[in-house]
Design an enzyme around this catalytic site. Structure first.
Site, short mmCIF file in Angstrom:
data_model
loop_
_atom_site.label_atom_id
_atom_site.label_comp_id
_atom_site.label_asym_id
_atom_site.label_seq_id
_atom_site.Cartn_x
_atom_site.Cartn_y
_atom_site.Cartn_z
N ARG A 69 -10.59 4.08 -3.58
CA ARG A 69 -9.76 4.58 -4.68
C ARG A 69 -10.12 3.85 -5.95
O ARG A 69 -10.06 2.63 -6.01
CB ARG A 69 -8.28 4.40 -4.33
N ARG A 103 3.03 0.68 0.67
CA ARG A 103 1.63 0.48 0.26
C ARG A 103 1.35 -0.99 -0.03
O ARG A 103 0.28 -1.49 0.26
CB ARG A 103 1.32 1.30 -0.99
N GLN A 104 2.32 -1.65 -0.63
CA GLN A 104 2.12 -3.06 -0.98
C GLN A 104 2.53 -3.88 0.26
O GLN A 104 3.58 -4.51 0.30
CB GLN A 104 2.99 -3.38 -2.21
N GLU A 119 24.56 5.61 -11.13
CA GLU A 119 24.81 4.75 -9.95
C GLU A 119 25.23 5.66 -8.80
O GLU A 119 25.75 6.75 -9.01
CB GLU A 119 25.96 3.78 -10.25
N ASP A 142 -9.89 9.11 5.12
CA ASP A 142 -10.19 7.68 4.91
C ASP A 142 -9.92 6.94 6.23
O ASP A 142 -9.35 7.50 7.16
CB ASP A 142 -9.38 7.08 3.75
N LYS A 151 -13.28 6.15 2.10
CA LYS A 151 -12.78 6.42 0.74
C LYS A 151 -12.58 5.13 -0.04
O LYS A 151 -12.11 4.14 0.50
CB LYS A 151 -11.44 7.15 0.85
C1 R5P Z 1 -3.76 6.29 1.20
O1 R5P Z 1 -4.55 5.52 1.65
C2 R5P Z 1 -3.12 7.39 1.94
O2 R5P Z 1 -3.50 7.44 3.27
C3 R5P Z 1 -3.41 8.73 1.29
O3 R5P Z 1 -4.78 9.04 1.47
C4 R5P Z 1 -3.07 8.73 -0.17
O4 R5P Z 1 -1.77 8.27 -0.40
C5 R5P Z 1 -3.27 10.10 -0.77
O5 R5P Z 1 -3.03 10.02 -2.12
P1 R5P Z 1 -3.56 11.10 -3.11
O6 R5P Z 1 -3.04 12.44 -2.67
O7 R5P Z 1 -2.96 10.68 -4.43
O8 R5P Z 1 -5.03 11.03 -3.15
#
Ligand code: R5P
Length: 291
Positions: free
Chosen positions: A197, A95-96, A38, A172, A195
């Site tokens: 993922r 991200r979320q 903690e 991207d 890009k």
């Molecule tokens: C995601 O859309 C971000 O802009 C980065 O491209 C991403 O977090 C990069 O992650 P990694 O190094 O795991 O490919």
């Protein structure tokens, strides 16, 4: 002095630099972990009536970093702070930023609500994920200013390596605004790949590149596993680029990605948003201009 910078654990050095640059008082804080992990937090400077600037980074340990912010902000509220601004150089849980599937947590909204409940009145971030404009906006009820480090990163690389004929590449579409801003400021060409993922370590990319003989800076908000940069670098090499630099505001550099990127490029650069072993540019000046 009515301005107090409180540096939190992941941003101890950045917080100190911001206090010096912005001519604000640097607070004395004690942050440590109890044996069960903690967090213990104590501020040993006068908070009452002051404008408080908490400085934190969300990596490493995103959960701990958020909890530390909440403990610090809630305490400052109790001690009578006039206002509480949180400078979160790397904003975790960004991200979320929507519910992509039924039943998912809406993490960014939750984070914003937690910050507001703890008394935070303004959030300042740097190249927060998917935030594409750099003016003050509303983040689920919280005043939010997102600034970009793109320009200072590009400037640093161009000056250090005396680069001409520069092409800034966004790996991207997510980073394309950041890239466009930086390239426009420095008078460089720019472009983006597209890009998709496929998994944590797997990405696919499409797009034509006109970079033959050019010095390419691949610029992203985050380098995490390095998968994005490695694939973008392959594409750029194949297209006949001269020098290739990998750069991002937030260098997480998980696994052995930093080593891999170093071997394959002419340089890997990030900022002190996250403390890491890559070449680093401080965000202190840019942050000081907006607090
Ligand atoms: C995601 O859309 C971000 O802009 C980065 O491209 C991403 O977090 C990069 O992650 P990694 O190094 O795991 O490919």
């Amino acid at each position: 002095m009515s301005n107090l910078v409180i540096p939190l654990y992941n941003a101890r050095e950045l917080g100190r630099k911001i206090a010096i640059k912005s001519d604000k008082q640097l607070a004395e804080v004690e942050v440590r972990k109890f044996p069960d992990r903690e967090i213990y937090f104590r501020v040993d400077s006068e908070v009452k009536g002051n404008d408080i600037f908490l400085v934190q980074s969300g990596y490493p340990g995103p959960n701990h970093s958020i909890m530390e912010v909440l403990l610090a902000a809630d305490s400052c509220k109790d001690f009578g702070a006039k206002s509480i601004t949180l400078v979160m150089s790397y904003l975790p849980y960004a991200r979320q930023d929507e519910r992509f599937k039924e039943g998912e947590a809406f993490s960014l909204q939750t984070i914003s609500r937690l910050f507001q409940n703890a008394g935070i009145t303004k959030l300042i971030t740097v190249d927060a994920h998917n935030r594409h404009d750099y003016t003050e906006s509303d983040l689920f009820g919280l005043k939010h200013l997102n600034i970009s480090a793109g320009k200072i990163i590009v400037e640093h690389i161009m000056e250090k390596h005396k680069l001409k004929n520069v092409f800034i590449l966004s790996p991207d579409f997510g980073a394309s605004n950041m890239v466009k801003e930086a390239a426009t400021a420095k008078g460089a060409e720019f472009g983006a790949l597209s890009k998709v993922r496929k998994g944590d370590f797997e990405v696919e990319m499409e797009g034509e590149l006109d970079v033959k003989g050019k010095n390419v800076i691949i610029l992203d908000d985050i380098i995490s596993t390095g998968s994005t940069m490695i694939l973008a670098m392959q594409k750029v090499k194949k297209a006949g680029a001269a020098k290739i630099f990998c750069a991002a505001t937030h260098g997480i550099f998980g696994w052995d990605s930093l080593e891999k990127l170093r071997k394959k490029s002419d340089g890997v650069i990030s900022t002190d948003s996250i403390v890491n072993d890559a070449e680093s540019i401080t965000l202190a000046n840019e942050i000081s201009k907006v607090i």
